[in-house]
Write an enzyme that holds these catalytic residues in place. Structure first.
Site: not given
Ligand code: AMP
Length: 273
Positions: A34, A147
């Site tokens: 992140h 992802d």
């Protein structure tokens, strides 16, 4: 850093800036993966918004929504240190109302791979991402290649719905061991963690076969499956960047994807070739 939980307050604060805005949507339990998105957003914009929202709509009934890791205090500190301007922490009952319209994932790309194994998951992802993009009104929004299918579907939605935000793909951050960082890695026992390495190992094997000149998908998948023998594989796939299976690797247009259960934890990983 301005921490905002209320949607109306968020909209007001957002209206106050006419700077170039970068947006990083997350589900929290922040890690270096992140942080790499936040850093890139900082580099490429003048104002950075991070959201943390564990989106109930993208979890299936049997999945880990209620026990999804939450580390709000640590997340706030990480964002503060990273120089985030607004940290948006909305409540689910403010994001969703009763009997709403929702985004439905596209018929083909949305129903293979993760879409096949997690029916409805991408409807939930796309719906919340549309809401968040509309609120953030960012110039650039940052999503991880980790992802892969999510990134591909969001890029497509933004194009198809004429949303004025650039979707910026970001490389996968890994532990030294090769394991892709994920908030769900906290579920892994020591033994699971060793088994989980087979996902990245199988992908590195694929890369080395390609580098040695073997571009045949079947051969590559066969070798990957040997490495994945100790985990419960959901799929190993070689597709183009539109998620169509391909028989032969196409350089700069291929994604190799793997999903598997390690103990009770489901992990995904991939390489963009
Ligand atoms: P999540 O909190 O899992 O919903 O992830 C928020 C964003 O971080 C998504 O765009 C993910 O693709 C991205 N992300 C998650 N793990 C990684 C990683 N290991 N490296 C880079 N980006 C990641």
């Amino acid at each position: 850093m301005n921490i905002i939980r209320n949607i109306e307050e968020f909209r007001k604060e957002r209206e106050k800036t006419n700077k170039k805005v970068g947006f990083v949507p997350t589900m929290g339990a922040l890690h270096e993966g992140h942080l790499s998105l936040i850093k890139k957003a900082k580099e490429e914009n003048d104002f950075v918004i991070v959201s943390i929202f564990v989106n109930p709509a993208q979890f299936l009934k049997n999945e880990d929504f209620s026990k999804y890791p939450k580390k709000e205090a640590a997340d706030i500190e990480i964002c503060r240190l990273a120089g985030v301007d607004i940290l948006f922490l909305p409540d689910a009952d403010k994001i969703y109302q009763k009997d709403e319209p929702k985004v439905v994932a596209p018929n083909i790309r949305g129903f293979v791979l993760e879409g096949f194994h997690r029916p409805g998951h991408f409807d939930g992802v796309l719906t919340v991402v549309l809401k968040l993009l509309n609120l953030a009104k960012a110039n650039n929004a940052y999503f991880g290649k980790k992802d892969a299918q999510q990134l591909i579907l969001i890029t497509q939605m933004v194009k198809n719905f004429f949303i004025d935000t650039n979707i910026i793909p970001c490389d996968t951050v890994r532990e030294k061991s090769g394991l892709a960082l994920s908030s769900r890695n906290v579920y892994l026992s020591q033994d699971d963690k060793i088994k989980a390495l087979s996902l990245s190992k199988s992908l590195y094997k694929a890369v080395s076969m390609i580098q040695a000149g073997d571009l045949n998908s079947k051969n590559i998948i066969k070798e990957m499956e040997k490495i994945l023998c100790e985990v419960e594989v959901d799929y190993v796939a070689i597709t183009d960047r539109e998620l169509n299976d391909i028989e032969k690797i196409e350089l700069k247009n291929t994604v190799i994807l793997v999903a598997a259960k390690v103990g009770t934890t489901r992990l995904i990983d991939n390489m963009w070739i």
